[in-house]
Design a protein around this motif. Structure first.
Motif, PDB file in Angstrom:
ATOM      1  N   ILE A 411       0.847  -1.194   0.000  1.00  0.00           N
ATOM      2  CA  ILE A 411       0.000   0.000   0.000  1.00  0.00           C
ATOM      3  C   ILE A 411       0.882   1.244   0.000  1.00  0.00           C
ATOM      4  N   GLU A 412       0.549   2.165  -0.899  1.00  0.00           N
ATOM      5  CA  GLU A 412       1.271   3.435  -0.985  1.00  0.00           C
ATOM      6  C   GLU A 412       0.305   4.577  -0.706  1.00  0.00           C
ATOM      7  N   LEU A 413       0.681   5.453   0.228  1.00  0.00           N
ATOM      8  CA  LEU A 413      -0.114   6.645   0.532  1.00  0.00           C
ATOM      9  C   LEU A 413       0.388   7.797  -0.328  1.00  0.00           C
ATOM     10  N   SER A 607      -8.586  -2.664   0.161  1.00  0.00           N
ATOM     11  CA  SER A 607      -7.220  -3.057  -0.202  1.00  0.00           C
ATOM     12  C   SER A 607      -7.131  -4.561  -0.430  1.00  0.00           C
ATOM     13  N   PRO A 626      -1.612  11.954   5.129  1.00  0.00           N
ATOM     14  CA  PRO A 626      -0.863  10.690   5.065  1.00  0.00           C
ATOM     15  C   PRO A 626      -0.244  10.270   6.388  1.00  0.00           C
ATOM     16  N   LEU A 631      -4.344   5.800   8.685  1.00  0.00           N
ATOM     17  CA  LEU A 631      -3.788   5.490   7.372  1.00  0.00           C
ATOM     18  C   LEU A 631      -2.448   4.766   7.482  1.00  0.00           C
ATOM     19  N   GLN A 632      -1.667   5.108   8.501  1.00  0.00           N
ATOM     20  CA  GLN A 632      -0.404   4.400   8.717  1.00  0.00           C
ATOM     21  C   GLN A 632      -0.653   2.942   9.084  1.00  0.00           C
ATOM     22  N   LYS A 635      -1.663   1.150   5.914  1.00  0.00           N
ATOM     23  CA  LYS A 635      -0.475   0.924   5.076  1.00  0.00           C
ATOM     24  C   LYS A 635       0.291  -0.320   5.512  1.00  0.00           C
TER      25      LYS A 635
END
Length: 751
Positions: A411-413, A607, A626, A631-632, A635
């Motif tokens: 996963i890329e923010l 995801s 981000p 969100l972290q 990820k």
């Protein structure tokens, strides 16, 4: 079963001389209107015994409506004696509708308990358990379909050889509809006249599932799946609640199927629930391919006739498994051996109108009654469920790896603030556009999530800054380009999208925000030959469109599946290698204590749609935050870290699972009456509930919906002892006043 002649007598007793009947019965009847002011039984007279649980037609004031017999009392007094004794006029019931109770004893008891548990009218609890045709209501009638069929009676010598051949065929293919025989109507009529066959009217069921599913064997389980199955079967024939925490793609569905096989082999039944109608086709397909006609389907997208027929199949014990959405928890199954709630965390499992039940609570009640295991499955369990499992209230089962041993997708923010600095003001970041094009070039499929339907969020005048709002609700109207209309997503108000300010008449108006329709238009214009399916409430309104769109995507007749949260859960497409989230901040910014939890669940679930086959998956999430811990955690696919961090916040703010929550909504057509009543209720609750934290009253986030003004109070309690009598007295006081007071226990939203 009542004998036909007796049932005719019961249903038409008003045509019989009442003076000849010796016995009198007082029927305690609930009326069909699910309002608190009528939440009581009304007495009617009958000369014949009517079983509690049956519907009757009654005169109620000047209306003829349907009632539900709650109880019956025998009396040796005449109508005149009863009226003299009680001091009011008695009416006779008009007609008996049912020959036997609509619900079995378990469900009748459950309806009464649910009424107490949710402070809802009893009739609303009964109505939510039944298909439309069987609800105590004058708005629905029973629709049974019959087809003319042929029944073989006897072998006999017929006039012609052709007739004799036809009779031999009919003997081997008895009871088929007439149209299914390869013979002319004239030939069949001649055979019928000679007495060798007879025509009968055969009742048939509507089939909500038109696919002829190829039957497949169970897949072998992995060692981890088998451990879960063994753990659950160790509690077979006894009640336990299991939390099945399995990452996306870990094979939870196969566990459900193996357990279901065991249960039906032991002559018991299975109740299988999914949260969204959108998920139902895939789960139905999985169960139908293993168990065929033993599976019934229950959800709100079925036609009234289909729902009625599926219900009758369940009652007549023709099926052993029910697959359905929230209301399927009331399926009239008997001898239940297993109850399953997939995606147990989902908010759609909470009923948002009377009776405001929590599906998992009802599922556990049924599990206790039938002494069977209850499974709550999820890759992202609710905080309440996970904390109960850690405490040992539930039993924990884990599937920490994908079944194909592939890793969860990377996963890329993507920081959209940086995109703006680089003068990119478009829908997609440069990286996401490139990733989409790369997958299209490799003939791989893409899922894109934007949890906002419509074309644009609202219209704003650049001259006077006026925003076009709904005249009935405290919200902006959403622009829908396909219909050139502005719509309210709360009351369904709609008006033509005149691109002119309603206030200053300026044509200098601008569409603000982005919805799924706008993204669909962008994809089709910027990615050549990209075949796009938009999957949201607007595109799936028609019956059967859920299945058709998903089937089209599964057959790879489309490259991109674009949708709202409907696409985030349960979908399994092997060729999907890229998932893009267009705006992850929509759900984070909602002023609700579950906003963090819902955002984590939504992003982690969507995801998980990527890389479920042999090809590796990739996910990109566009955000302006981000560094946000939610969100972290997404990820890193780190549920445990999210749980620990969010539990700290819940503990400080005293929110579930650290307290019990009750939402009290005060609503009415007159703003001042809502204001006065809110203050009265605040004073009452503060005095009566000394150990409760009483928040509010405050205007709801959406203050007005459909011309109804809304205020809310929130109760936080560690101990609920004494709570129900206090709320029942409050309800009793307000049930005949101009404001409506609604109590919601364990609310999933406080908007």
């Amino acid at each position: 079963m009542i004998h036909d002649d007796l049932f005719y007598f019961i249903c038409n007793y008003d045509k019989i001389d009442n003076k000849k009947v010796e016995y009198m019965y007082i029927l305690k009847v609930l009326v069909e209107h699910p309002t608190r002011s009528l939440d009581m039984t009304f007495d009617y007279l009958s000369h014949l015994y009517v079983l509690p649980g049956c519907r009757v037609k009654i005169k109620f004031g000047y209306q003829e409506i349907v009632g539900y017999v709650d109880d019956i009392i025998e009396t040796d007094k005449t109508k005149e004696q009863l009226e003299e004794e009680k001091g009011f006029h008695y009416s006779y019931i008009q007609k008996v509708i049912d020959e036997k109770p609509l619900l079995n004893q378990e469900l009748r008891d459950l309806a009464n308990y649910l009424s107490h548990l949710t402070l809802s009218p009893r009739i609303s609890c009964l109505q939510c358990m039944l298909p439309p045709q069987l609800k105590p209501s004058t708005n629905h009638s029973v629709g049974i379909i019959y087809k003319k069929s042929i029944e073989f009676i006897q072998d006999m010598s017929l006039k012609t050889k052709k007739q004799q051949q036809a009779l031999a065929y009919i003997k081997e293919h008895d009871l088929l509809p007439v149209k299914d025989y390869p013979f002319s109507t004239v030939l069949l009529d001649n055979i019928e006249k000679q007495g060798a066959i007879r025509y009968i009217q055969k009742e048939i069921y509507r089939n909500p599932y038109q696919h002829e599913e190829k039957m497949v064997d169970d897949y072998p389980l992995t060692a981890m799946q088998q451990n879960v199955v063994n753990q659950i079967l160790s509690s077979y024939n006894s009640y336990d609640t299991f939390l099945l925490h399995g990452v996306t793609g870990s094979g939870k569905t196969e566990v459900y199927l193996h357990l279901s096989r065991f249960v039906i082999q032991h002559e018991k039944t299975v109740l299988m629930m999914v949260p969204e109608i959108a998920l139902t086709p895939m789960m139905v397909q999985a169960f139908k391919s293993r168990f065929g006609k033993q599976v019934a389907i229950l959800h709100s997208k079925l036609s009234a006739g289909e729902r009625y027929d599926e219900y009758r199949r369940i009652v007549s014990k023709e099926v052993r498994i029910v697959v359905g959405a929230r209301s399927a928890v009331f399926a009239p199954l008997e001898h239940i051996g297993l109850v399953i709630m997939d995606e147990e965390h989902d908010a759609s499992y909470k009923q948002e109108n009377d009776p405001r039940y929590l599906t998992s609570q009802v599922a556990r009640i049924r599990g206790q009654y039938h002494k069977c295991p209850v499974i709550l499955g999820s890759a992202t369990p609710s905080l309440e469920s996970y904390s109960r499992a850690l405490k040992g209230v539930y039993k924990m089962c884990s599937l920490p790896q994908r079944i194909n041993q592939n890793p969860l997708p990377a996963i890329e923010l993507i920081d959209m603030a940086e995109e703006i600095k680089n003068h990119n003001y478009g829908i997609f970041s440069k990286k996401m556009e490139k990733a989409i094009q790369d997958r299209l070039d490799r003939n791989e499929q893409i899922i894109l999530l934007l949890n906002k339907r419509g074309y644009s969020s609202f219209l704003r005048c650049n001259d006077c800054k006026e925003v076009v709002k709904c005249p009935h609700c405290d919200v902006t109207l959403t622009y829908h380009k396909a219909t050139q209309s502005l719509k309210c997503h709360y009351c369904d108000y709609s008006q033509p999208a005149y691109l002119k300010c309603p206030s200053c008449k300026s044509t200098n108006v601008k569409m603000i925000g982005t919805g799924t329709q706008k993204v669909e238009e962008y994809l089709e214009s910027h990615f050549l030959n990209a075949r796009v399916i938009r999957y949201d409430v607007d595109s799936t309104r028609q019956k059967g469109t859920h299945e058709k769109l998903l089937e089209k995507f599964e057959k790879q007749e489309a490259d991109i599946l674009l949708g709202t949260q409907m696409i985030a859960k349960g979908l399994d497409f092997e060729n999907v290698t890229f998932v893009g989230v267009i705006n992850a901040d929509i759900s984070l910014s909602i002023p609700d204590f579950r906003a963090n939890e819902r955002t984590f669940q939504l992003l982690e679930q969507v995801s998980g749609r990527s890389g479920r086959g042999q090809k590796k998956g990739k996910v990109m999430i566009q955000t302006y935050n981000p560094d946000h811990f939610v969100l972290q955690c997404v990820k890193a696919h780190d549920y445990q870290r999210f749980f620990n961090e969010e539990m700290k916040i819940r503990k400080l703010a005293k929110y579930p699972p650290y307290c019990h929550l009750v939402s009290i909504l005060i609503q009415g057509k007159k703003e001042n009456e809502v204001e006065i009543s809110s203050l009265e209720i605040k004073n009452y609750l503060t005095k009566q509930l000394k150990n409760a934290i009483v928040l509010g009253p405050a205007n709801c986030t959406i203050y007005k919906i459909n011309d109804i003004y809304r205020k809310r109070m929130t109760l936080k309690l560690i101990n609920t002892k004494g709570l129900y009598p206090v709320l029942e007295r409050m309800n009793e006081f307000y049930k005949k006043r101009k404001v409506n007071v609604v109590c919601d226990f364990n609310p999933y939203t406080t908007l």
